[in-house]
Design a protein around this motif. Structure first.
Motif, PDB file in Angstrom:
ATOM      1  N   HIS A 201       5.418   5.525   4.194  1.00 47.63           N
ATOM      2  CA  HIS A 201       6.088   6.225   5.114  1.00 47.63           C
ATOM      3  C   HIS A 201       5.364   5.775   6.567  1.00 47.63           C
ATOM      4  O   HIS A 201       6.110   5.501   7.449  1.00 47.63           O
ATOM      5  CB  HIS A 201       6.291   7.606   4.999  1.00 47.63           C
ATOM      6  N   ASN A 202       4.158   5.406   6.511  1.00 48.77           N
ATOM      7  CA  ASN A 202       3.305   5.254   7.578  1.00 48.77           C
ATOM      8  C   ASN A 202       2.166   4.251   7.208  1.00 48.77           C
ATOM      9  O   ASN A 202       1.085   4.536   6.714  1.00 48.77           O
ATOM     10  CB  ASN A 202       2.679   6.436   8.132  1.00 48.77           C
ATOM     11  N   LYS A 203       2.581   2.932   7.387  1.00 52.05           N
ATOM     12  CA  LYS A 203       1.518   1.908   6.929  1.00 52.05           C
ATOM     13  C   LYS A 203       0.227   2.009   7.364  1.00 52.05           C
ATOM     14  O   LYS A 203       0.048   2.229   8.550  1.00 52.05           O
ATOM     15  CB  LYS A 203       2.375   0.553   7.182  1.00 52.05           C
ATOM     16  N   PRO A 204      -0.818   1.840   6.476  1.00 55.39           N
ATOM     17  CA  PRO A 204      -2.157   2.037   7.020  1.00 55.39           C
ATOM     18  C   PRO A 204      -2.965   0.768   7.770  1.00 55.39           C
ATOM     19  O   PRO A 204      -2.215  -0.410   7.466  1.00 55.39           O
ATOM     20  CB  PRO A 204      -2.914   2.269   5.669  1.00 55.39           C
ATOM     21  N   SER A 308     -20.201  17.567   2.835  1.00 53.84           N
ATOM     22  CA  SER A 308     -20.117  16.327   2.421  1.00 53.84           C
ATOM     23  C   SER A 308     -18.711  15.519   2.437  1.00 53.84           C
ATOM     24  O   SER A 308     -18.308  14.344   2.031  1.00 53.84           O
ATOM     25  CB  SER A 308     -20.293  16.084   0.912  1.00 53.84           C
ATOM     26  N   ALA A 309     -17.744  16.216   3.071  1.00 50.70           N
ATOM     27  CA  ALA A 309     -16.447  15.620   3.042  1.00 50.70           C
ATOM     28  C   ALA A 309     -15.653  15.678   4.392  1.00 50.70           C
ATOM     29  O   ALA A 309     -16.289  16.644   5.377  1.00 50.70           O
ATOM     30  CB  ALA A 309     -15.602  16.559   1.973  1.00 50.70           C
ATOM     31  N   GLN A 310     -14.906  14.941   4.615  1.00 48.30           N
ATOM     32  CA  GLN A 310     -13.694  15.143   5.659  1.00 48.30           C
ATOM     33  C   GLN A 310     -12.404  15.620   4.785  1.00 48.30           C
ATOM     34  O   GLN A 310     -12.314  15.148   3.729  1.00 48.30           O
ATOM     35  CB  GLN A 310     -13.308  13.653   6.307  1.00 48.30           C
ATOM     36  N   PHE A 311     -11.356  16.356   5.677  1.00 48.79           N
ATOM     37  CA  PHE A 311     -10.408  17.105   4.913  1.00 48.79           C
ATOM     38  C   PHE A 311      -9.129  16.525   5.491  1.00 48.79           C
ATOM     39  O   PHE A 311      -9.160  16.055   6.826  1.00 48.79           O
ATOM     40  CB  PHE A 311     -10.685  18.481   5.013  1.00 48.79           C
ATOM     41  N   TYR A 312      -8.222  16.484   4.704  1.00 46.24           N
ATOM     42  CA  TYR A 312      -6.592  15.890   4.941  1.00 46.24           C
ATOM     43  C   TYR A 312      -5.585  16.960   4.375  1.00 46.24           C
ATOM     44  O   TYR A 312      -5.952  17.526   3.514  1.00 46.24           O
ATOM     45  CB  TYR A 312      -6.748  14.640   4.758  1.00 46.24           C
ATOM     46  N   ASP A 313      -4.377  16.828   4.862  1.00 46.89           N
ATOM     47  CA  ASP A 313      -3.383  17.709   4.292  1.00 46.89           C
ATOM     48  C   ASP A 313      -2.672  16.607   3.412  1.00 46.89           C
ATOM     49  O   ASP A 313      -2.319  15.575   3.852  1.00 46.89           O
ATOM     50  CB  ASP A 313      -2.383  17.832   5.342  1.00 46.89           C
ATOM     51  N   PRO A 314      -2.591  17.008   2.102  1.00 49.82           N
ATOM     52  CA  PRO A 314      -2.041  16.060   1.314  1.00 49.82           C
ATOM     53  C   PRO A 314      -0.537  15.546   1.644  1.00 49.82           C
ATOM     54  O   PRO A 314       0.060  14.309   1.274  1.00 49.82           O
ATOM     55  CB  PRO A 314      -2.042  16.722  -0.120  1.00 49.82           C
ATOM     56  N   MET A 315       0.169  16.386   2.307  1.00 56.43           N
ATOM     57  CA  MET A 315       1.517  16.086   2.725  1.00 56.43           C
ATOM     58  C   MET A 315       1.460  15.221   3.832  1.00 56.43           C
ATOM     59  O   MET A 315       2.664  14.536   4.224  1.00 56.43           O
ATOM     60  CB  MET A 315       2.445  17.540   3.108  1.00 56.43           C
ATOM     61  N   HIS A 316       0.605  15.040   4.616  1.00 50.21           N
ATOM     62  CA  HIS A 316       0.375  14.065   5.853  1.00 50.21           C
ATOM     63  C   HIS A 316      -0.967  13.440   5.584  1.00 50.21           C
ATOM     64  O   HIS A 316      -1.750  13.168   6.753  1.00 50.21           O
ATOM     65  CB  HIS A 316       0.333  14.941   6.995  1.00 50.21           C
ATOM     66  N   ASP A 318      -1.677  10.367   5.260  1.00 46.21           N
ATOM     67  CA  ASP A 318      -1.471   9.004   6.372  1.00 46.21           C
ATOM     68  C   ASP A 318      -2.112   9.130   7.587  1.00 46.21           C
ATOM     69  O   ASP A 318      -2.643   8.440   8.455  1.00 46.21           O
ATOM     70  CB  ASP A 318      -0.316   8.616   6.275  1.00 46.21           C
ATOM     71  N   ALA A 319      -1.969  10.919   8.231  1.00 48.78           N
ATOM     72  CA  ALA A 319      -2.672  11.158   9.328  1.00 48.78           C
ATOM     73  C   ALA A 319      -4.010  10.826   9.510  1.00 48.78           C
ATOM     74  O   ALA A 319      -4.385  10.683  10.638  1.00 48.78           O
ATOM     75  CB  ALA A 319      -1.998  12.251   9.882  1.00 48.78           C
ATOM     76  N   LEU A 320      -4.823  10.915   8.358  1.00 51.28           N
ATOM     77  CA  LEU A 320      -6.140  10.850   8.665  1.00 51.28           C
ATOM     78  C   LEU A 320      -6.722   9.279   8.804  1.00 51.28           C
ATOM     79  O   LEU A 320      -7.656   9.188   9.413  1.00 51.28           O
ATOM     80  CB  LEU A 320      -6.809  11.400   7.284  1.00 51.28           C
ATOM     81  N   LEU A 321      -6.022   8.482   8.195  1.00 47.54           N
ATOM     82  CA  LEU A 321      -6.386   7.198   8.203  1.00 47.54           C
ATOM     83  C   LEU A 321      -6.760   6.380   9.367  1.00 47.54           C
ATOM     84  O   LEU A 321      -7.735   5.762   9.481  1.00 47.54           O
ATOM     85  CB  LEU A 321      -5.406   6.207   7.422  1.00 47.54           C
TER      86      LEU A 321
END
Length: 353
Positions: A201-204, A308-316, A318-321
């Motif tokens: 949906h949102n190319k890295p 030790s981590a960065q976090f993301y919403d699995p539904m979004h 691609d927004a992390l990248l």
């Protein structure tokens, strides 16, 4: 001065050898520990590069009752204070513990899936002799606190030491960011569909590479279908896959050169249920090599991951990248527990109490 201890570390099966290296190091951190490693030929071959051959007692690959009796006699007459099972589950351990061991020998075991304590009749039989269990992460200790096992005691150790492997010269461009996803490609254990859906949906950015560090074609593999989805989504330049087994030097070179490790375990996916009761090897690889994890935000309250981590919403996802940058380990891993000395002392404290 610590009281001398003679300890047997035993692995009858053919798995979990990744836990032996750390335990041997923790045990040998005290000079008055005399150690014997009982293991199968397959395990002996895997640990040959680092284990002291004079400390290895080789077992048969397939054990009959006569072999179990010989093992019993060896442990009984060996003057051992403690016998530690690297994998304390299954019919082999249950059969061994049917023999009348003296009470002077204390049995301790790693439990790799805590659900077995509740659901396995074999594990309940083993627990008549094994009263102290190690789990491989503190979050599993917290889950055990919610249960009722009045006759059992639990501690933890982290298998976050690995033998030294040569660093191969991999072709990594300066601007590239490598996100390594360790393990065989299997949808049941990692949420690849969510990753592909988000990226399609949102190319890295072109500089982000997902390294799927495990065989994609195996009995339970989903590699062929995943490869088709990657191609159909035009993401070939963002992914690296292997069809078959990856040798250890290559595997650990990619881990060492990773910018991030992504377990791809999501709370609302089947992987989330699986890893409620056991640790993922991806966690230990990240902890050992001080790599920043990329994790589902559902796990943000777990202290280990906070550090030790960065976090993301699995539904979004691609927004992390786009915001990812090369992360230095000094930004993470500030807790004392990541040190060898902490883990070794913690290990000894539990087996001696």
């Amino acid at each position: 001065m610590f009281k001398p201890q003679k300890i047997a570390l035993l692995e009858i099966g053919t798995s979990h050898d990744e836990c032996l290296y750390a335990q041997v190091a923790y045990l040998k951190s005290r000079p008055n520990c005399r150690l014997t490693i009982y293991c199968s030929p397959i395990i002996a071959e895997r640990i040959a590069d680092w284990a002291d051959s004079s400390e290895i007692h080789l077992l048969k690959q397939k054990l009959g009752w006569t072999d179990f009796y010989r093992l019993y006699k060896s442990l009984k007459n060996g003057g051992f204070n403690k016998v530690i099972f690297n994998t304390g589950q299954g019919p082999h351990i249950r059969k061994l513990l049917l023999f009348p061991f003296p009470k002077s020998i204390e049995f301790i075991s790693s439990i790799h899936n805590i659900n077995r304590l509740e659901t396995s009749r074999s594990q309940k039989a083993i627990s008549r002799k094994v009263k102290k269990y190690f789990v491989l992460n503190d979050y599993l200790l917290k889950r055990l606190e919610e249960k009722n096992y009045p006759d059992l005691h639990f501690g933890s150790y982290y298998a976050i030491l690995y033998p030294s492997y040569p660093l191969l010269e991999l072709d990594k461009k300066e601007e590239e960011i490598w996100i390594v996803i360790p393990g065989q490609v299997e949808n049941q254990r990692r949420d690849y569909p969510a990753l592909i859906k988000a990226l399609s949906h949102n190319k890295p950015p072109q500089n982000i590479r997902f390294i799927l560090l495990g065989a994609s074609e195996h009995a339970h593999g989903d590699g062929a279908a995943l490869q088709q989805e990657i191609s159909a989504s035009g993401l070939e330049k963002n992914f690296v896959l292997w069809s078959s087994f990856i040798d250890m030097d290559t595997f650990y070179s990619y881990i060492q050169m990773a910018d991030f490790i992504m377990p791809l375990i999501h709370a609302q996916h089947s992987s989330g249920a699986t890893y409620q009761n056991q640790v993922s090897g991806s966690y230990n690889l990240a902890f050992a090599f001080k790599k920043c994890l990329l994790m589902d935000q559902a796990y943000a309250d777990i202290p280990d991951f906070k550090d030790s981590a960065q976090f993301y919403d699995p539904m979004h996802l691609d927004a992390l990248l786009p915001s990812l940058a090369k992360t230095q380990s000094k930004d993470y891993y500030r807790l004392d527990k990541w040190s060898f000395y902490y883990q070794a002392a913690n290990y000894w404290d539990f087996i001696l109490k």
